[in-house]
Design an enzyme around this catalytic site. Structure first.
Site, short mmCIF file in Angstrom:
data_model
loop_
_atom_site.label_atom_id
_atom_site.label_comp_id
_atom_site.label_asym_id
_atom_site.label_seq_id
_atom_site.Cartn_x
_atom_site.Cartn_y
_atom_site.Cartn_z
N CYS A 113 0.82 -1.23 0.00
CA CYS A 113 0.00 0.00 0.00
C CYS A 113 0.85 1.27 0.00
O CYS A 113 0.33 2.36 -0.22
CB CYS A 113 -0.94 0.01 1.20
N HIS A 252 -2.70 6.94 4.12
CA HIS A 252 -3.24 5.72 3.52
C HIS A 252 -4.57 5.39 4.20
O HIS A 252 -4.69 5.44 5.42
CB HIS A 252 -2.24 4.57 3.71
N ASN A 282 -10.30 0.27 1.58
CA ASN A 282 -8.84 0.30 1.40
C ASN A 282 -8.51 -0.13 -0.03
O ASN A 282 -8.72 -1.29 -0.40
CB ASN A 282 -8.21 -0.64 2.43
O1 UT7 Z 1 -3.30 -1.52 3.86
C1 UT7 Z 1 -2.81 -2.24 4.93
C2 UT7 Z 1 -3.78 -3.32 5.18
N1 UT7 Z 1 -4.20 -3.66 6.43
C3 UT7 Z 1 -4.56 -2.90 7.47
O2 UT7 Z 1 -4.35 -1.75 7.59
C4 UT7 Z 1 -5.23 -3.64 8.57
C5 UT7 Z 1 -4.87 -3.17 9.95
N2 UT7 Z 1 -5.71 -3.85 10.90
C6 UT7 Z 1 -6.99 -3.52 11.11
O3 UT7 Z 1 -7.52 -2.58 10.52
C7 UT7 Z 1 -7.76 -4.28 12.16
O4 UT7 Z 1 -6.86 -5.15 12.81
C8 UT7 Z 1 -8.95 -5.11 11.56
C9 UT7 Z 1 -10.04 -4.14 11.12
C10 UT7 Z 1 -8.52 -5.93 10.38
C11 UT7 Z 1 -9.53 -6.01 12.62
O5 UT7 Z 1 -9.96 -5.26 13.73
P1 UT7 Z 1 -9.56 -5.71 15.19
O6 UT7 Z 1 -10.18 -4.76 16.10
O7 UT7 Z 1 -8.06 -5.83 15.21
O8 UT7 Z 1 -10.28 -7.09 15.33
P2 UT7 Z 1 -9.65 -8.52 15.62
O9 UT7 Z 1 -8.90 -9.01 14.44
O10 UT7 Z 1 -8.93 -8.47 16.94
O11 UT7 Z 1 -10.95 -9.36 15.79
C12 UT7 Z 1 -11.88 -9.11 16.84
C13 UT7 Z 1 -13.07 -10.03 16.63
C14 UT7 Z 1 -12.67 -11.48 16.39
O12 UT7 Z 1 -13.59 -12.31 17.05
P3 UT7 Z 1 -13.21 -13.05 18.41
O13 UT7 Z 1 -12.02 -13.90 18.07
O14 UT7 Z 1 -12.91 -11.95 19.37
O15 UT7 Z 1 -14.45 -13.82 18.74
C15 UT7 Z 1 -12.85 -11.63 14.90
O16 UT7 Z 1 -13.13 -12.96 14.52
O17 UT7 Z 1 -13.83 -9.62 15.50
C16 UT7 Z 1 -14.03 -10.74 14.64
N3 UT7 Z 1 -14.13 -10.28 13.28
C17 UT7 Z 1 -15.29 -9.91 12.73
N4 UT7 Z 1 -16.54 -9.86 13.20
C18 UT7 Z 1 -17.50 -9.42 12.37
C19 UT7 Z 1 -13.12 -10.14 12.37
N5 UT7 Z 1 -13.63 -9.69 11.22
C20 UT7 Z 1 -14.96 -9.53 11.41
C21 UT7 Z 1 -16.01 -9.11 10.59
N6 UT7 Z 1 -17.26 -9.05 11.11
N7 UT7 Z 1 -15.82 -8.71 9.33
#
Ligand code: UT7
Length: 329
Positions: A113, A252, A282
């Site tokens: 990115c 970004h 994104n």
């Molecule tokens: O261009 C560079 C690309 N990447 C990025 O910039 C990504 C950077 N990271 C992020 O933006 C965040 O880490 C995410 C948005 C991807 C995830 O958010 P988070 O607050 O870090 O959530 P998490 O991965 O810790 O997940 C929390 C919970 C999990 O459930 P459990 O294990 O706590 O039961 C996930 O399974 O949220 C769940 N989860 C979802 N729930 C509903 C993950 N994706 C989803 C979803 N809908 N789409």
């Protein structure tokens, strides 16, 4: 001093809009979760027959028109993308042919990115050195083509689109400084496993769904928060500027929580940061390019403004640029 400056800007977005509600029908997610955790409301998705070069070409035509430049006058085209039309030839060569840039060299650049800002830095070097006068930098992606639509961790995040910028020489303002970096120890946080020399495409890689984006969200999030601040301060230092001098930060567009954290750490006001993530998601290396074109189009950037671009991404990589905006060369 001869520097590079942006004299043309353009963007192109596929017309098909996918909302969070649409995603609720595909994976186990909710509009509320997506908005709360990412800030994203909708994204654009290219249709089956549209390749990355198709988006890049339209964005390029818009940028060339703004710069009042004929394609034959271009010396160099760089396309930054993680979703090239093919492994080779370079998508930049396809763009070069289709826009009629008969005198331009062309190559692709891949820095996740951060790629568009990396591309601006490369293009600027050719201009500063005096080797080239007219350079086109494009950030273009069709991430929907490498998205696993069964993986709720990633499929809610990404969108398709392209942005482009024409660089020309100036003796006033333009690109004041760049800060680029990488940390390959984080390569396994964001990647596409198969299809390269390490794991060539096979029936097994297709069956194992290894041709899709895979991401560990949390490590990337932490990296982003830390890097956005550091790269911003480092590039401002190189440009002999402080955050008080900044008229607009174009970060970004990955997550509004990351952008908010960067804004607070840099002590900028809300209206000093450009955000279009809710509308577009994104778009990887297209994100800063599209946001910059929109900001200029909306009058958020004017001649004489100090603009800060900052990006992070797969690699892991980061890139920042400090610009004194000047279109009057
Ligand atoms: O261009 C560079 C690309 N990447 C990025 O910039 C990504 C950077 N990271 C992020 O933006 C965040 O880490 C995410 C948005 C991807 C995830 O958010 P988070 O607050 O870090 O959530 P998490 O991965 O810790 O997940 C929390 C919970 C999990 O459930 P459990 O294990 O706590 O039961 C996930 O399974 O949220 C769940 N989860 C979802 N729930 C509903 C993950 N994706 C989803 C979803 N809908 N789409």
């Amino acid at each position: 001093m001869r520097r590079a400056t942006i004299t043309g800007w353009g963007k192109y977005l596929p017309s098909n809009v996918m909302t969070n509600k649409d995603l609720e029908k595909i994976v186990d997610t909710t509009d509320e979760w997506i908005q709360k955790r990412t800030g994203i409301k909708k994204r654009r998705i290219a249709d089956e027959d549209t390749a990355t070069s198709d988006l890049a070409i339209e964005a390029s035509k818009n940028a060339l028109e703004k710069a009042n430049l004929d394609p034959e006058e271009l010396d160099l085209i760089i396309v930054s993308t993680v979703t090239p039309d093919m492994a080779f030839p370079a998508t930049a060569c396809i763009v070069q042919d289709k826009i009629g840039a008969s005198n331009a060299a062309a190559f692709d650049l891949e820095a996740g990115c951060s790629g568009f800002v990396y591309g601006l830095s490369v293009g600027s070097q050719f201009i500063e050195s005096g080797l080239y006068d007219n350079v086109l930098i494009i950030g273009a992606e069709t991430l929907s083509k490498i998205t696993d639509w069964e993986d709720r961790n990633t499929c809610v995040l990404f969108g398709d689109g392209a942005g482009a910028a024409v660089l020309q020489a100036t003796d006033k303002g333009g690109f004041l400084a760049f800060d680029l970096g990488s940390d390959g120890s984080g390569a396994d946080a964001l990647y596409m496993e198969a299809g390269g020399s390490a794991k060539p495409a096979s029936l097994e890689t297709v069956k194992n769904k290894q041709h899709y984006i895979r991401m560990e969200g949390n490590p990337v999030f932490k990296f982003a928060v830390k890097t956005m601040k550091k790269a911003s301060l480092d590039v401002l230092d190189k440009a002999s500027l402080t955050t008080d001098d900044i008229n607009l930060l174009i970060p970004h567009q990955a997550n509004t929580r990351i952008i908010k954290s960067a804004r607070r750490r840099l002590k900028l006001d809300e209206d000093e940061v450009y955000v279009n993530l809710p509308e577009l998601g994104n778009t990887s290396s297209a994100s800063v390019a599209i946001a910059m074109a929109e900001a200029r189009e909306n009058g958020k950037i004017n001649n004489g403004d100090n603009v800060l671009l900052v990006a992070f991404g797969a690699g892991l990589t980061w890139a920042a640029a400090a610009i004194e905006w000047n279109e009057n060369i």
